[in-house]
Design a protein around this motif. Structure first.
Motif, PDB file in Angstrom:
ATOM      1  N   LYS A  12     -44.947  25.129 -27.263  1.00  0.00           N
ATOM      2  CA  LYS A  12     -45.055  24.688 -25.868  1.00  0.00           C
ATOM      3  C   LYS A  12     -44.260  23.402 -25.647  1.00  0.00           C
ATOM      4  N   LEU A  13     -44.245  22.536 -26.653  1.00  0.00           N
ATOM      5  CA  LEU A  13     -43.481  21.299 -26.564  1.00  0.00           C
ATOM      6  C   LEU A  13     -41.982  21.598 -26.472  1.00  0.00           C
ATOM      7  N   ILE A  14     -41.515  22.595 -27.207  1.00  0.00           N
ATOM      8  CA  ILE A  14     -40.099  22.977 -27.133  1.00  0.00           C
ATOM      9  C   ILE A  14     -39.749  23.375 -25.705  1.00  0.00           C
ATOM     10  N   SER A  15     -40.649  24.078 -25.043  1.00  0.00           N
ATOM     11  CA  SER A  15     -40.421  24.463 -23.653  1.00  0.00           C
ATOM     12  C   SER A  15     -40.276  23.219 -22.776  1.00  0.00           C
ATOM     13  N   LYS A  16     -41.128  22.210 -23.002  1.00  0.00           N
ATOM     14  CA  LYS A  16     -41.028  20.961 -22.230  1.00  0.00           C
ATOM     15  C   LYS A  16     -39.734  20.218 -22.552  1.00  0.00           C
ATOM     16  N   ILE A  17     -39.314  20.263 -23.800  1.00  0.00           N
ATOM     17  CA  ILE A  17     -38.049  19.630 -24.193  1.00  0.00           C
ATOM     18  C   ILE A  17     -36.892  20.318 -23.475  1.00  0.00           C
ATOM     19  N   ASP A  18     -36.899  21.657 -23.457  1.00  0.00           N
ATOM     20  CA  ASP A  18     -35.846  22.403 -22.757  1.00  0.00           C
ATOM     21  C   ASP A  18     -35.822  22.080 -21.270  1.00  0.00           C
ATOM     22  N   GLU A  19     -37.012  21.923 -20.670  1.00  0.00           N
ATOM     23  CA  GLU A  19     -37.088  21.556 -19.253  1.00  0.00           C
ATOM     24  C   GLU A  19     -36.505  20.161 -19.032  1.00  0.00           C
ATOM     25  N   ALA A  20     -36.786  19.235 -19.953  1.00  0.00           N
ATOM     26  CA  ALA A  20     -36.238  17.875 -19.831  1.00  0.00           C
ATOM     27  C   ALA A  20     -34.714  17.901 -19.923  1.00  0.00           C
ATOM     28  N   ILE A  21     -34.181  18.698 -20.836  1.00  0.00           N
ATOM     29  CA  ILE A  21     -32.719  18.814 -20.964  1.00  0.00           C
ATOM     30  C   ILE A  21     -32.129  19.416 -19.689  1.00  0.00           C
TER      31      ILE A  21
END
Length: 139
Positions: free
Chosen positions: A81-90
Motif C-alpha cells: 500500500k505504501l508503494i501505491s502512495k509513493i507512486d501517487e507522490a511521484i
C-alpha cells in the motif's frame, strides 16, 4: 521535466524557491529509493518463504513459524500500500502538485515532506482531519 542532477549532500532549504526543480528531483530520488528498498525487501521475503516450506514436526515450532509468516505477510501488505502512495507522490511531482496541501493548496513544508515524503496534507489540515475522524468515531 528535464533530468536534474542532485548530489547526495544536497538537502532542500527554506532559503530556496519552494518546490524548485532541484527540490523536486531530490524528492523524486528519495521516493524512488524508498520504493526500490521496499521492493528489494519483498523479493527477499519471497525467497525466504520459499525456503521455509519445510515441515515442522513439533506443533509449537509450526505455530511459531505460521505466526512469523502471518506477521511478515501483513507487513508486506502494508508496504504494498505504501508503494501505491509513493507512486501517487511521484505522479504529483510529474503534474506539479507535489508539496502542496490537497485541501488548502498551501505548501506542506520541507520538514514534513522530509519526514513523510508521501504527505498530501499540511500539518494543520492533517490535524483537522484527525480531529474530525475522532469526533465521528466517538459518535
Amino acid at each position: 521535466m528535464s533530468a536534474v542532477q542532485v548530489s547526495e549532500q544536497y538537502r532542500p532549504t527554506e532559503d530556496e524557491e519552494y518546490m524548485n526543480t532541484r527540490q523536486l528531483a531530490y524528492f523524486r530520488a528519495k521516493l524512488n529509493g524508498w520504493k526500490d528498498e521496499i521492493l528489494k525487501g519483498a523479493k527477499e521475503t519471497v525467497n525466504i518463504m520459499q525456503k521455509e516450506t519445510e515441515n515442522h514436526p513439533d506443533l509449537v515450532d509450526r505455530a511459531s513459524s505460521e505466526s512469523d509468516r502471518a506477521l511478515e505477510l501483513r507487513t508486506r501488505d502494508r508496504q504494498r500500500k505504501l508503494i501505491s502512495k509513493i507512486d501517487e507522490a511521484i505522479s504529483r511531482i510529474d503534474d506539479g502538485s507535489y508539496g502542496f496541501c490537497e485541501e488548502t493548496g498551501e505548501p506542506i513544508g520541507l520538514g514534513r515532506l522530509e519526514a513523510r515524503p508521501t504527505a498530501t496534507l499540511s500539518i494543520e489540515a492533517q490535524e483537522r482531519h484527525e480531529r474530525s475522524e475522532r469526533v465521528h468515531r466517538d459518535d
